[in-house]
Every structure is written in C-alpha cells, then in structure tokens.
Scaffold this motif. Sequence first.
Motif, short mmCIF file in Angstrom:
data_model
loop_
_atom_site.label_atom_id
_atom_site.label_comp_id
_atom_site.label_asym_id
_atom_site.label_seq_id
_atom_site.Cartn_x
_atom_site.Cartn_y
_atom_site.Cartn_z
N VAL A 1 33.08 -60.76 24.75
CA VAL A 1 33.75 -60.08 25.85
C VAL A 1 33.51 -58.57 25.77
N ALA A 2 33.60 -57.99 24.56
CA ALA A 2 33.40 -56.56 24.40
C ALA A 2 31.97 -56.16 24.77
N VAL B 1 28.30 -54.13 31.33
CA VAL B 1 28.62 -54.01 32.76
C VAL B 1 29.02 -52.59 33.11
N SER B 2 29.79 -51.95 32.23
CA SER B 2 30.30 -50.60 32.52
C SER B 2 29.33 -49.49 32.10
N VAL C 1 29.89 -57.78 26.82
CA VAL C 1 29.72 -57.93 28.27
C VAL C 1 30.36 -56.75 28.99
N ALA C 2 31.57 -56.37 28.57
CA ALA C 2 32.26 -55.25 29.21
C ALA C 2 31.48 -53.95 29.02
N ALA C 3 30.94 -53.74 27.81
CA ALA C 3 30.17 -52.52 27.57
C ALA C 3 28.89 -52.49 28.40
N SER D 1 29.66 -50.37 21.74
CA SER D 1 29.49 -51.80 21.99
C SER D 1 29.20 -52.52 20.68
#
Length: 258
Positions: free
Chosen positions: A23-24, A30-31, A26-28, A40
């Motif tokens: 999750v971390a 995407v953002s 993917v979030a890094a 990340s």
Amino acid sequence: MSAAALLKSGWRAALLPVALVVVAQVAATVSHLESDSLASPFDIARAFVSVIADGSLLRATADTLKAAAVGCVLGVGGGSFLGIVLGLSRIADDALDLTIELLRPIPVVALIPVVMMLLGFGVEMEIVIIALGLLWPAVVLARAAVKEVEPRLMEVSNMLQLSFIARLTKIVLPAILPQLFMSLKLAAGYGLVVAVTVEITANPLGLGYGIMMAQQALRPAEMFAYLIWIGAIGWLVSAALNAAQRNFFPAFVKGEGR
C-alpha cells in the motif's frame, strides 16, 4: 508445534506487514512522492543496500550490539545478585528497601548528563547507562523470585546450617534460574532501546547516531532503513532467546502458557 504449523503461522503474521509495504509503495508511486521526511519502500530498500555496501550499517550495528550486550550482562548480573542477596537477607532488604524505591523511578535518560560528566563520550558511557537502566528491574525480579522459593527448602537449608554460598548454589539458583533467564530476555530488548536512545541523544556511535545523521542530512530513506533494521535486530534477538527458553526451560514455558 510442528514445522508446518510454524510455517503457516509465520505466513499469517507476515500478511499485514507485506500489505502495508504494498500500500505504501502504491501510494508513493501514485502521488509521485518527493519529500524530505518520507520515503517509499523501494527507496528505503535501495538505501538499505547502499549502507550495507559501504559498511556503515554493519559498523553501527556492531557498536550498538557490543554496548547493549555488555551493559545487559553487567546490569542483569549485578541486579540479579543484589536481588538474591535482598531476598535471602531480611536485614539487607529492610536496610536498602527505601534507597531502592527512591532510585528506581529515576528515568535512565536523566542519568546521561551525570554519567557523561564522569566518563565523557564513548562506549564506556553508553555501557554504564544501559547497565543502570537494567539494574533495578533485575533487582526487583530476582528478589521476588527468591521469595517464591519453596519455604520448606529454605527451612531445610536452615536446619542444615548451610552457608550463604551453599544455600545460593544448591537451593536458590536451581529454583530461580528460569526466572533469571526471563529477566535476561526482557532486558535484552530494553537494552537495545536504551542503547539507541543514548546514541541518538549523546553518543556519536552506533545505530542511533546513524539515524540522527540521516535525519540531519535529509535522507529519509536511509533513516527509515536504519529504523527497520533496528526492529529486525530486536525481533531476531527475541526469537533467539525464546528458542533458548523453550530448549532449556520447557516446563517454565508451558507454565506461562497456562
């Protein structure tokens, strides 16, 4: 527990950490994370490989583990001996009880300036702080363990007029050895915490100092790599001590589980 059961349990335990890492990342991604305080998982892994390759992480690990191990042995050894003496001697227990209760609540970090004035910077100062942090818990646990020894055994030792050394080696130590090992197991984790704390606040050595240098240089990936590595070391030490406890004191471990 069978090997298959251990493997199954290990996979279940790993699900949450793996999910958090995914999750971390993917979030890094995407953002398009670019930060001086966050990193990340991929960047953390790359930083970990880098500090392994240049040897800085291994040198810091050796410094921290050396200080933690020596401090743990001194603190637990000295505290256990004092606790045994207090448990066996009512006079000594009464004489030192107030002193112990006054000194025990002092936070170990509050002793850093005092010890630093006496010893200066360096591994000796760190070892003394760790030993002092582990001393009083070891005293309390050892004293309580001695007082739980079967009273009839103590009565027999009095009837036989055994010396202090004979009573200690033939009756007390065999009876409380599992509790002393438990004290060592608890101290090992706490000793690592104190070691890193001292290195962050006062001692330019070890893993704590590595965290501070990475933070001051605005290298968050390296900082988190050090943090995760410290957690891994603590987990490995705990796993090794748990395995030793199961091998040497199986009856005590079963008694804990009830």
